[in-house]
Design a protein around this motif. Structure first.
Motif, mmCIF file in Angstrom:
data_model
loop_
_atom_site.group_PDB
_atom_site.id
_atom_site.type_symbol
_atom_site.label_atom_id
_atom_site.label_comp_id
_atom_site.label_asym_id
_atom_site.label_seq_id
_atom_site.Cartn_x
_atom_site.Cartn_y
_atom_site.Cartn_z
ATOM 1 N N HIS A 1 22.319 78.694 86.892
ATOM 2 C CA HIS A 1 23.379 78.421 87.866
ATOM 3 C C HIS A 1 24.576 79.321 87.593
ATOM 4 O O HIS A 1 25.037 79.404 86.452
ATOM 5 C CB HIS A 1 23.827 76.961 87.775
ATOM 6 N N LEU A 2 25.096 79.948 88.636
ATOM 7 C CA LEU A 2 26.299 80.771 88.527
ATOM 8 C C LEU A 2 27.472 79.988 89.097
ATOM 9 O O LEU A 2 27.399 79.458 90.207
ATOM 10 C CB LEU A 2 26.131 82.079 89.302
ATOM 11 N N LEU A 3 28.551 79.938 88.352
ATOM 12 C CA LEU A 3 29.731 79.198 88.756
ATOM 13 C C LEU A 3 30.903 80.157 88.910
ATOM 14 O O LEU A 3 31.145 81.000 88.042
ATOM 15 C CB LEU A 3 30.054 78.135 87.704
ATOM 16 N N PHE A 4 31.612 80.020 90.017
ATOM 17 C CA PHE A 4 32.807 80.810 90.317
ATOM 18 C C PHE A 4 33.994 79.860 90.391
ATOM 19 O O PHE A 4 33.829 78.645 90.327
ATOM 20 C CB PHE A 4 32.638 81.541 91.654
ATOM 21 N N ALA A 5 35.188 80.377 90.565
ATOM 22 C CA ALA A 5 36.371 79.531 90.686
ATOM 23 C C ALA A 5 36.229 78.569 91.869
ATOM 24 O O ALA A 5 36.723 77.445 91.821
ATOM 25 C CB ALA A 5 37.622 80.387 90.832
#
Length: 181
Positions: free
Chosen positions: A114-118
């Motif tokens: 999983h990629l998490l951004f702001a």
């Protein structure tokens, strides 16, 4: 799965915190966190397999059942089925047709990355548009191994719900008795 980054397509397995990933709404955004979780590929957690071309994808894609795709970025024959609801998100399991899109338990074990951004983002992967990870308070209960670390970076997650305004990059639609071809 290949993700569109500032330096070109990159395997999701190689993406790290600080890498710049292309987003549909905001151009290139920095990856804030990468979460990996290995689990049995069985029951309701069995991954969903998309054969090439099914949703505009250039390669075979394997995602979690609740992973969402941007309806507006689907090939016209699929997108047009949604009419005015095209600028929405739809879970992977809603596309299952038993052939080109199906549960894939025979893989045995799956590693979800999983990629998490702001903020919740829509990113390009193998020619289609899907969502970034957007954990909510409920998600954190299911991921106690990373909850403390995530809450230190993103304290708002403690109360975030997917139905909060701005929590999702797009509204999610749920299908009832609709056949997607």
């Amino acid at each position: 799965m290949m993700i569109k980054t500032l330096i070109g397509p990159m395997a999701i397995e190689n993406i790290q915190i600080g890498d710049m990933v292309w987003t549909l709404d905001n151009g290139f955004e920095e990856v804030e966190y990468v979460y990996r979780r290995k689990m049995s590929a069985s029951g309701s957690l069995a991954p969903i397999l998309f054969e090439p071309g099914t949703i505009g994808n250039s390669r075979r894609i394997i995602v979690s059942p609740k992973h969402r795709f941007h309806v507006g970025s689907l090939p016209p024959a699929l997108r047009d089925q949604f009419g005015e609801n095209a600028d929405t998100l739809l879970q992977a399991n809603a596309f299952c047709n038993g052939t080109s899109v199906r549960p894939y338990p025979e893989i045995g074990t799956v590693e979800y990355i999983h990629l998490l951004f702001a903020d919740h983002q829509l990113i390009e992967c193998d020619g289609t548009i899907s969502e970034s990870w957007q954990p909510t308070a409920k998600t954190l209960k299911n991921a106690p191994d990373v909850a403390e670390e995530l809450l230190s970076i993103f304290p708002e997650m403690k109360t975030r719900r997917s139905c909060n305004p701005g929590a999702l990059a797009r509204h999610e639609i749920k299908l009832k008795d609709q056949d997607i071809r």
